[in-house]
Design an enzyme around this catalytic site. Structure first.
Site, short mmCIF file in Angstrom:
data_model
loop_
_atom_site.label_atom_id
_atom_site.label_comp_id
_atom_site.label_asym_id
_atom_site.label_seq_id
_atom_site.Cartn_x
_atom_site.Cartn_y
_atom_site.Cartn_z
N LYS A 90 31.27 119.44 135.81
CA LYS A 90 29.94 119.96 135.54
C LYS A 90 29.00 119.69 136.72
O LYS A 90 28.27 120.58 137.16
CB LYS A 90 29.36 119.32 134.27
CG LYS A 90 30.27 119.36 133.04
CD LYS A 90 30.56 120.75 132.58
CE LYS A 90 31.26 120.79 131.22
NZ LYS A 90 32.62 120.22 131.24
N LYS A 127 25.49 120.38 127.05
CA LYS A 127 26.91 119.98 127.06
C LYS A 127 27.07 118.58 127.62
O LYS A 127 26.27 118.11 128.43
CB LYS A 127 27.74 120.97 127.86
CG LYS A 127 27.32 121.17 129.30
CD LYS A 127 28.26 122.15 129.99
CE LYS A 127 27.58 123.44 130.35
NZ LYS A 127 28.43 124.32 131.20
N ARG A 183 36.36 133.31 135.27
CA ARG A 183 37.11 132.28 135.99
C ARG A 183 37.59 132.88 137.30
O ARG A 183 38.39 133.82 137.33
CB ARG A 183 38.28 131.79 135.14
CG ARG A 183 39.31 130.96 135.88
CD ARG A 183 38.76 129.66 136.51
NE ARG A 183 38.08 128.80 135.59
CZ ARG A 183 38.67 127.93 134.79
NH1 ARG A 183 39.99 127.83 134.77
NH2 ARG A 183 37.95 127.16 133.98
N ARG A 227 36.27 135.72 130.35
CA ARG A 227 36.60 135.22 129.01
C ARG A 227 35.43 135.55 128.10
O ARG A 227 34.35 134.97 128.22
CB ARG A 227 36.88 133.72 129.10
CG ARG A 227 38.12 133.43 129.96
CD ARG A 227 38.16 132.03 130.49
NE ARG A 227 37.03 131.75 131.36
CZ ARG A 227 36.73 130.53 131.84
NH1 ARG A 227 37.47 129.50 131.52
NH2 ARG A 227 35.68 130.37 132.61
N ARG A 250 30.65 130.88 122.94
CA ARG A 250 31.47 130.35 124.02
C ARG A 250 32.59 131.32 124.35
O ARG A 250 33.23 131.88 123.46
CB ARG A 250 32.06 129.00 123.63
CG ARG A 250 31.04 127.93 123.35
CD ARG A 250 31.67 126.71 122.71
NE ARG A 250 32.29 127.02 121.42
CZ ARG A 250 33.01 126.15 120.71
NH1 ARG A 250 33.20 124.93 121.17
NH2 ARG A 250 33.52 126.51 119.55
N ASP A 277 33.70 128.70 137.40
CA ASP A 277 33.20 129.41 136.22
C ASP A 277 31.87 130.04 136.59
O ASP A 277 30.95 129.36 137.06
CB ASP A 277 33.02 128.45 135.05
CG ASP A 277 34.35 127.99 134.46
OD1 ASP A 277 35.39 128.56 134.84
OD2 ASP A 277 34.35 127.06 133.64
N GLU A 306 30.36 125.90 136.56
CA GLU A 306 31.25 124.76 136.66
C GLU A 306 32.20 124.96 137.84
O GLU A 306 32.49 126.09 138.23
CB GLU A 306 32.07 124.54 135.38
CG GLU A 306 31.25 124.13 134.19
CD GLU A 306 32.10 123.74 132.98
OE1 GLU A 306 33.30 123.45 133.16
OE2 GLU A 306 31.54 123.72 131.86
N ASN A 363 35.98 123.68 138.45
CA ASN A 363 37.11 123.01 137.78
C ASN A 363 38.15 122.60 138.81
O ASN A 363 38.70 123.45 139.52
CB ASN A 363 37.73 123.97 136.76
CG ASN A 363 36.78 124.29 135.63
OD1 ASN A 363 36.75 123.60 134.63
ND2 ASN A 363 35.98 125.35 135.80
#
Length: 310
Positions: free
Chosen positions: A118, A153, A203, A218, A226, A266, A274, A276
């Site tokens: 994050k 979050k 992504r 997504r 979400r 993301d 984000e 990842n």
């Protein structure tokens, strides 16, 4: 990796990497979960020889478990899912010793410690929507009130777990903030809500700092906000937009510099949310939709970096 006997091979990016490595003639070893250790100052792992195959009913065979040192000639893929807790940190420290002994670790263990998924996005503020990270519930509440609607979050979740969408004046806002911040003891993140999430949480995969040409959007389903696949989102492949490529160009060189060979960004709308680094996914979905071999791109990068065994 996480337990190989419980993966879904049609969706599992680590399995795609195993298939590609085996196809190239690399010997595969499966490190038993929890199997990293230090023995007389050397990094060792309890591991077994592994073969894999594209069979959803019988996808792997393990040989006999034994303890081996990790050193020159070994490539170690660190692919366990979050949370990045104390045990995860300790494993990256063991892998740092393996790295010093000549093993190549993907992704770099120091980077795995440094880049909370994050917080790492905020290293590139030019790419991000307004956000706040704080333990102070009053500050987080003021942020929600300022922007009218926000996503809240924890810093250590994955797959969309414990993510809240909150509006200014919402009766439950105080208890949401108390829960996320553990009564002021834990940092929590607030990001301005991006309505573009309805079009998908994209992504974008980076291989050695360079983006794959397609992303997986997504898309939330039903009454879910979400987009995470683990939360029921539907995956839809798309070519990268000009803005997607700009974001990748902002982030990619720093990831490459820090030895982060395989990274997932993301992106919602025009904003990075984000970065990842622990176990990015979506290889198999993009390969299937566009005829790609993303694991092949990854192993091209790994093989360029490898130090041969002496």
């Amino acid at each position: 990796m996480d337990p190989i006997g419980s993966i879904r091979i049609a969706k599992d990016s680590t399995f795609a990497m195993l298939l590609e490595a085996q196809r190239r003639g690399h010997r595969l070893w499966y490190v038993m979960p929890g199997g990293l250790a230090l023995q007389d100052g050397r990094a060792v792992a309890r591991m077994a020889p592994l073969t894999v195959r594209e069979n959803p009913r019988d996808w792997f065979t393990l040989g006999e478990m034994a303890v081996h040192a990790l050193a020159t000639g070994h490539v170690v893929l660190m692919r366990t899912d979050p949370p990045v807790d104390a045990e995860y940190i300790h494993d990256t420290q063991v892998l740092g010793i393996a790295q010093a002994a000549g093993a190549m670790v993907v992704n770099d263990p120091q980077g795995l410690r440094d880049y909370n998924e994050k917080l790492a996005a905020l290293l590139f503020p030019q790419c991000c929507a307004p956000s706040l990270v704080s333990r102070d519930a009053a500050s987080l509440k003021a942020f929600v009130n300022e922007h009218g609607e926000a996503v809240l979050k924890p810093l250590d979740g994955m797959g969309g777990r414990s993510i809240f969408r909150a509006r200014a004046g919402e009766p439950n806002l105080n208890v949401i903030l108390e829960t996320l911040s553990a009564g002021g003891r834990s940092l929590a993140m607030a990001q301005r809500y991006l309505p573009e999430i309805a079009e998908g949480d994209k992504r974008i995969l980076l291989v050695d700092g360079e983006p794959v040409d397609y992303c997986l959007a997504r898309i939330p389903q039903g009454d879910e906000f979400r987009g995470n696949l683990a939360a029921g989102g539907r995956g839809e492949g798309r070519p990268l937009s000009e803005r997607d490529r700009w974001i990748a160009a902002q982030v990619g060189p720093e990831m490459k510099r820090r030895g982060m060979v395989f990274v997932g960004l993301d992106v919602i709308g025009d904003y990075l949310t984000e970065v990842n680094v622990t176990s990015p996914t979506c290889i198999r979905e993009l390969d299937a939709q566009f005829g790609l071999n993303i694991a092949g791109q990854l192993f091209d990068a790994i093989e360029r970096r490898m130090v041969p065994a002496q």
